[in-house]
Design an enzyme around this catalytic site. Sequence first.
Site, PDB file in Angstrom:
ATOM      1  N   LYS A   1     -44.951  16.938  30.807  1.00 21.75           N
ATOM      2  CA  LYS A   1     -46.460  16.752  30.294  1.00 21.75           C
ATOM      3  C   LYS A   1     -47.056  17.836  29.570  1.00 21.75           C
ATOM      4  O   LYS A   1     -46.545  19.088  30.243  1.00 21.75           O
ATOM      5  CB  LYS A   1     -46.513  16.858  32.147  1.00 21.75           C
ATOM      6  CG  LYS A   1     -47.805  15.728  32.495  1.00 21.75           C
ATOM      7  CD  LYS A   1     -48.521  15.691  33.790  1.00 21.75           C
ATOM      8  CE  LYS A   1     -49.517  15.074  34.213  1.00 21.75           C
ATOM      9  NZ  LYS A   1     -49.697  15.406  35.937  1.00 21.75           N
TER      10      LYS A   1
HETATM   11  O1  G3P Z   1     -51.950  16.203  36.891  1.00 17.98           O
HETATM   12  C1  G3P Z   1     -53.163  15.586  36.683  1.00 17.98           C
HETATM   13  C2  G3P Z   1     -53.982  14.604  37.789  1.00 17.98           C
HETATM   14  O2  G3P Z   1     -53.017  13.813  38.090  1.00 17.98           O
HETATM   15  C3  G3P Z   1     -55.506  15.433  38.311  1.00 17.98           C
HETATM   16  O3  G3P Z   1     -55.456  14.708  39.393  1.00 17.98           O
HETATM   17  O4  G3P Z   1     -56.395  15.193  41.744  1.00 17.98           O
HETATM   18  O5  G3P Z   1     -55.630  17.068  40.964  1.00 17.98           O
HETATM   19  O6  G3P Z   1     -57.233  15.941  39.899  1.00 17.98           O
HETATM   20  P1  G3P Z   1     -56.135  15.767  40.484  1.00 17.98           P
END
Ligand code: G3P
Length: 226
Positions: free
Chosen positions: A83
């Site tokens: 990633k």
């Molecule tokens: O890694 C990207 C995504 O999973 C982020 O999610 O919930 O931290 O906005 P969140």
Amino acid sequence: MEFFLDTASLDEIARWEPLGLVDGVTTNPALLAREGGDPLRQLRAITERIGGPVSAQVTCGDAKEMVVQGHALAATAPNVVVKLPANRAGLEAARALSSDGIECNITLAFDPAQVIAFARVPVAYVSLILGRVEDFGQDGTQRVSTATRMLERMGSPTRLLVASLRNPRHLCAAIHGGADILTVPPSTWDLVFAQPLTSAGADDFARAWESLPEPARRSYERGGEA
Ligand code: G3P
């Protein structure tokens, strides 16, 4: 369409995988930190637990360092996807890693315009972030359909993964917008199945059922057998 689980928790994978909702897993540094302990050991355990792709994010900002770290992460297991951030350094690293045959997932893409250069590499996945956009009061759902149409128009094999799905509405919006993959936090699946109208309806039916004489209920419940 595939469904990944956005988690670094083996317990959550064990909760959702038997229900057919874990075609892959996406981790990030915050999710790994939340688990505590050794993040590399945790990543390895996840890759061994599931057969599908497991995204592991680089933790540096320099392109050359991302390439080195990307190779190291990819070497931990054959199902690791590296990633990288959707910025210029991430693009440089994505080009190098992809040309070495390493699958990349481009994360922290908020604007569909960030997809363009990565679709040309092409990388395996671009992650469009929905919930964090809406945290700022902006409509994220339109961006999903825009990115979908852009990838089609570009003839790119890059798959659109939609992430940061905070609530049931986000799941429907991502699918409606054309996402290839949804990566869903366990808490969002919990919200989906905590639908209060389903519980209230089930309680209504159970109360009504109790009004029948017991022999009639038993006959139905046992398929007519006494
Ligand atoms: O890694 C990207 C995504 O999973 C982020 O999610 O919930 O931290 O906005 P969140």
